[in-house]
Scaffold this motif. Structure first.
Motif, PDB file in Angstrom:
ATOM      1  N   THR A  60       2.522  29.599  41.615  1.00 11.22           N
ATOM      2  CA  THR A  60       2.509  28.276  42.966  1.00 11.22           C
ATOM      3  C   THR A  60       2.819  26.843  42.481  1.00 11.22           C
ATOM      4  N   ALA A  61       1.541  26.420  41.465  1.00  6.71           N
ATOM      5  CA  ALA A  61       1.687  25.236  40.791  1.00  6.71           C
ATOM      6  C   ALA A  61       2.100  25.648  39.472  1.00  6.71           C
ATOM      7  N   ALA A  62       2.592  26.859  39.004  1.00 13.01           N
ATOM      8  CA  ALA A  62       3.891  26.382  37.855  1.00 13.01           C
ATOM      9  C   ALA A  62       4.846  25.881  38.166  1.00 13.01           C
ATOM     10  N   LEU A  63       5.192  26.238  39.834  1.00 13.60           N
ATOM     11  CA  LEU A  63       6.583  26.184  40.477  1.00 13.60           C
ATOM     12  C   LEU A  63       5.982  24.562  40.585  1.00 13.60           C
ATOM     13  N   ARG A  64       5.583  23.712  40.957  1.00 15.84           N
ATOM     14  CA  ARG A  64       5.350  22.535  41.305  1.00 15.84           C
ATOM     15  C   ARG A  64       5.823  21.272  39.384  1.00 15.84           C
ATOM     16  N   HIS A  65       5.159  21.779  38.829  1.00 11.70           N
ATOM     17  CA  HIS A  65       4.778  21.759  36.934  1.00 11.70           C
ATOM     18  C   HIS A  65       6.530  22.135  36.746  1.00 11.70           C
ATOM     19  N   TRP A  66       7.531  22.940  36.863  1.00 20.80           N
ATOM     20  CA  TRP A  66       8.185  23.406  36.719  1.00 20.80           C
ATOM     21  C   TRP A  66       9.473  22.358  37.363  1.00 20.80           C
ATOM     22  N   LEU A  67       9.240  21.655  38.944  1.00 20.21           N
ATOM     23  CA  LEU A  67       9.952  20.527  39.537  1.00 20.21           C
ATOM     24  C   LEU A  67      10.144  20.076  38.707  1.00 20.21           C
ATOM     25  N   GLN A  68       8.756  19.661  38.457  1.00 17.62           N
ATOM     26  CA  GLN A  68       8.792  18.318  37.967  1.00 17.62           C
ATOM     27  C   GLN A  68       9.333  17.869  36.960  1.00 17.62           C
ATOM     28  N   ALA A  70      12.522  19.891  36.513  1.00 14.94           N
ATOM     29  CA  ALA A  70      13.132  19.571  36.661  1.00 14.94           C
ATOM     30  C   ALA A  70      14.175  18.575  36.174  1.00 14.94           C
ATOM     31  N   ARG A  71      13.180  17.582  37.757  1.00 10.18           N
ATOM     32  CA  ARG A  71      13.367  16.429  38.399  1.00 10.18           C
ATOM     33  C   ARG A  71      13.342  15.366  36.948  1.00 10.18           C
ATOM     34  N   LEU A  72      12.854  14.915  35.833  1.00 11.76           N
ATOM     35  CA  LEU A  72      12.717  14.623  35.242  1.00 11.76           C
ATOM     36  C   LEU A  72      13.345  15.332  33.652  1.00 11.76           C
ATOM     37  N   ALA A  73      13.919  16.594  33.917  1.00  8.86           N
ATOM     38  CA  ALA A  73      15.339  16.368  33.138  1.00  8.86           C
ATOM     39  C   ALA A  73      16.327  16.003  33.905  1.00  8.86           C
ATOM     40  N   VAL A  74      17.008  15.996  34.847  1.00  5.01           N
ATOM     41  CA  VAL A  74      18.042  15.562  35.563  1.00  5.01           C
ATOM     42  C   VAL A  74      17.980  13.611  35.155  1.00  5.01           C
ATOM     43  N   LEU A  75      17.242  13.025  35.082  1.00  7.12           N
ATOM     44  CA  LEU A  75      16.965  12.201  34.668  1.00  7.12           C
ATOM     45  C   LEU A  75      17.872  11.743  33.921  1.00  7.12           C
ATOM     46  N   LEU A  76      16.608  12.175  32.821  1.00  4.41           N
ATOM     47  CA  LEU A  76      17.629  12.125  31.478  1.00  4.41           C
ATOM     48  C   LEU A  76      19.097  12.199  31.164  1.00  4.41           C
ATOM     49  N   MET A  77      19.331  13.490  31.528  1.00  6.00           N
ATOM     50  CA  MET A  77      20.614  13.925  31.471  1.00  6.00           C
ATOM     51  C   MET A  77      21.690  12.710  32.268  1.00  6.00           C
ATOM     52  N   ALA A  78      21.076  12.012  33.631  1.00  8.60           N
ATOM     53  CA  ALA A  78      21.658  11.092  33.423  1.00  8.60           C
ATOM     54  C   ALA A  78      21.538   9.559  32.726  1.00  8.60           C
ATOM     55  N   ALA A  79      20.598   9.667  32.325  1.00 11.45           N
ATOM     56  CA  ALA A  79      20.779   8.389  31.765  1.00 11.45           C
ATOM     57  C   ALA A  79      21.296   9.000  31.169  1.00 11.45           C
ATOM     58  N   LEU A  80      21.523  10.254  30.069  1.00  9.05           N
ATOM     59  CA  LEU A  80      22.863  10.136  29.098  1.00  9.05           C
ATOM     60  C   LEU A  80      24.011  10.085  29.346  1.00  9.05           C
ATOM     61  N   ALA A  81      24.177  10.548  30.458  1.00  9.63           N
ATOM     62  CA  ALA A  81      25.534  10.245  30.871  1.00  9.63           C
ATOM     63  C   ALA A  81      26.184   8.953  30.920  1.00  9.63           C
ATOM     64  N   CYS A  82      25.113   8.451  31.853  1.00 13.15           N
ATOM     65  CA  CYS A  82      25.502   6.417  31.715  1.00 13.15           C
ATOM     66  C   CYS A  82      25.368   6.146  30.605  1.00 13.15           C
ATOM     67  N   ILE A  83      24.935   6.241  28.956  1.00 13.08           N
ATOM     68  CA  ILE A  83      25.512   5.944  27.965  1.00 13.08           C
ATOM     69  C   ILE A  83      26.722   6.645  27.697  1.00 13.08           C
ATOM     70  N   THR A  84      27.086   7.545  27.997  1.00  9.03           N
ATOM     71  CA  THR A  84      28.303   8.377  27.513  1.00  9.03           C
ATOM     72  C   THR A  84      29.294   7.925  27.584  1.00  9.03           C
ATOM     73  N   LEU A 145      10.248  20.984  29.807  1.00 11.09           N
ATOM     74  CA  LEU A 145       9.232  20.181  30.593  1.00 11.09           C
ATOM     75  C   LEU A 145       8.117  20.203  31.696  1.00 11.09           C
ATOM     76  N   ALA A 146       8.398  21.149  31.673  1.00 13.06           N
ATOM     77  CA  ALA A 146       6.929  21.052  32.365  1.00 13.06           C
ATOM     78  C   ALA A 146       6.010  21.791  31.841  1.00 13.06           C
ATOM     79  N   ARG A 147       5.860  22.773  30.354  1.00 13.27           N
ATOM     80  CA  ARG A 147       4.022  22.724  30.074  1.00 13.27           C
ATOM     81  C   ARG A 147       3.489  22.908  30.458  1.00 13.27           C
ATOM     82  N   ASP A 148       4.334  24.461  31.296  1.00 12.58           N
ATOM     83  CA  ASP A 148       3.490  25.279  31.427  1.00 12.58           C
ATOM     84  C   ASP A 148       4.230  26.980  31.200  1.00 12.58           C
ATOM     85  N   ALA A 149       3.300  27.605  30.523  1.00 13.75           N
ATOM     86  CA  ALA A 149       3.579  29.224  30.512  1.00 13.75           C
ATOM     87  C   ALA A 149       4.045  30.138  31.952  1.00 13.75           C
ATOM     88  N   LYS A 150       3.816  29.849  32.366  1.00 18.85           N
ATOM     89  CA  LYS A 150       4.251  30.313  33.891  1.00 18.85           C
ATOM     90  C   LYS A 150       4.917  30.149  34.448  1.00 18.85           C
TER      91      LYS A 150
END
Length: 459
Positions: A60-68, A70-84, A145-150
């Motif tokens: 469950t903790a690994a899921l919360r880390h993964w979701l964090q 995932a949100r950061l990945a979306v923000l990075l991809m959104a920033a890259l999309a704006c620059i593109t 970006l999750a940095r959680d082996a589980k």
């Protein structure tokens, strides 16, 4: 702690199933007991069991880390999309020092977007489970970006869950079209800003094609904008060059408006419509997500999570006499004394020291153990039976039905309500529920060990 959504509950349940499928069954005795005590249908019990195991094992903790992540990945991809998108506008218009080939600029702004849009649409229609590179990139970034082996167990579980209900196409479609919408919006905004702050002259140039071709192409591309009330260059504007005496300011303005309208209508609007469509289909499908109880991992849990005592009425409304104890065992056919416990925690030491002549029937925590003991009591009914119960658990109808069934197979029965372990306290309201339930069963009960009664027949 944030409450999990229904999708996340199903996601963790699928992750636990995959884990057991690859690594073997988990230690789930307590999880099974808690799921049985909570009641409900099989799907609900499977989820409660999986969520308890996920919490215990850190999934469950690994899921919360993964979701964090995932949100950061979306923000990075959104920033890259704006620059593109901004880069596409700069590439299309240049620095303003020279004239801009209007059709080359249009191809720069719309070409790749339209090619990939058609590729996505064809893959969606003909391949069904079309996977997009942007979707795979998002999953990869989320995991990093999750940095959680589980958390490595979570993406396969999510993909399998969504593929089983054909939802992955709409999830990926929402992401892909959303990112391209950002690219086109960024390009459009930068296009307007550049035209507002710099002066651009627009021309068309071709070694092989003449003015008639570009006039026809412009008319074709102008059909939709013109139907929406968007102004477009006239044929005479298309045919003129920079050396003509035509009003150059008017030509520049007409081509600029035409270019902005083409990007908006052929670039932004299709991606917006597709993103909203994919989002709508995703929301509809997500609301219908459910467990597939026919999967091997879930089918095997039926025996452990739906015990036989529940046939006595745990799920259905029961009449008042359902659990009444009417023992048919006479003193002349019974002998000996027996102590049995119902669903105790593993932390509690068991059995206690027993007097001579008193047998231990162990802990009943599965359908098999209940069947085995009931069959034994049917053949060899005891004269005295003590049933140990943990009053920290709710007196659900399944437990009370089992107590009644055991008591019907003994000449005399007493219920032992165990004390809480050291450092813990019993819930007074729940203990009161036990007292009321046992009084309805007309069974004697006490909070002390009935060892004297078991050994001698009296306290």
């Amino acid at each position: 702690m944030t409450e999990l959504t229904p999708l996340q509950n199903l996601w963790l349940t699928e992750a636990v199933r995959l884990r057991e499928e690859h690594a073997g069954p988990l230690d789930d005795l307590e999880a099974n007991r808690l799921a049985r005590a909570a009641g409900g249908d099989l799907a609900g019990r499977i989820q409660r069991r999986a969520l308890w195991l996920a919490e215990r094992d850190g999934l469950t903790a690994a899921l919360r880390h993964w979701l964090q992540g995932a949100r950061l990945a979306v923000l990075l991809m959104a920033a890259l999309a704006c620059i593109t998108g901004a880069g596409m506008a700069f590439s299309a218009l240049g620095n303003g020092l020279g004239p801009v080939n209007i059709f080359w600029a249009l191809g720069t702004l719309l070409g790749l977007n339209l090619i990939l849009l058609l590729s996505w649409a064809v893959g969606l229609v003909f391949a069904g489970e079309h996977g997009a590179a942007l979707g795979r990139l998002w999953l990869w970034l989320s995991e990093k970006l999750a940095r959680d082996a589980k958390a490595a167990q979570l993406p396969p579980a999510l993909m399998l869950l969504l593929q089983r209900h054909r939802l992955n196409r709409w999830a990926i479609g929402t992401l892909v079209n959303g990112l391209w919408l950002l690219i086109m919006l960024s390009a459009l905004i930068m296009l307007v800003l550049l035209m507002a702050t710099r002066q651009y002259d627009f021309i068309w140039e071709s070694t092989l094609l003449g003015a008639d071709f570009f006039a026809a192409l412009t008319d074709a591309l102008t059909a939709v904008p013109h139907a929406l009330g968007w102004s477009a260059p006239r044929v005479d504007m298309i045919r003129v060059g920079l050396d003509s005496d035509y009003n150059r300011a008017l030509v520049r303005q007409a081509w600029a408006i035409w270019l902005v309208g083409a990007v908006l209508i052929y670039g932004v609007l299709p991606r917006l419509i597709l993103m909203l469509l994919c989002r709508w289909r995703w929301n509809r499908g997500r609301a219908r997500l459910h467990l597939d109880l026919n999967l091997p991992g879930y089918a095997q849990l039926r025996e452990r999570l739906m015990p036989s005592s529940e046939r006595l009425g745990i799920n259905d409304a029961a009449p008042e006499h359902l659990h009444r104890v009417e023992s048919a065992v006479g003193a002349e056919v019974s002998e000996g004394a027996l102590l049995v416990a119902i669903e105790l925690d593993e932390q509690r030491p068991w059995p206690p020291a027993l007097p001579k002549g008193v047998s231990d029937a162990g802990i009943l925590d599965s359908r098999e153990s209940r069947h085995r003991l009931l069959e034994q009591l049917t053949r060899f009914p005891p004269a005295r039976l003590a049933i140990a119960c943990d009053p920290r658990r709710s007196p659900d109808r399944g437990s009370l039905a089992l107590v009644a069934e055991l008591a019907r197979n003994a000449a005399a029965t007493r219920v032992w309500l165990l004390q809480a372990p050291q450092g813990q306290a019993l819930d007074a309201e729940r203990l009161g529920d036990w007292h009321v339930a046992l009084q309805r069963l007309e069974l004697p009960f006490a909070d002390c060990a009935p060892m004297g009664w078991l050994e001698n027949g009296h306290d």
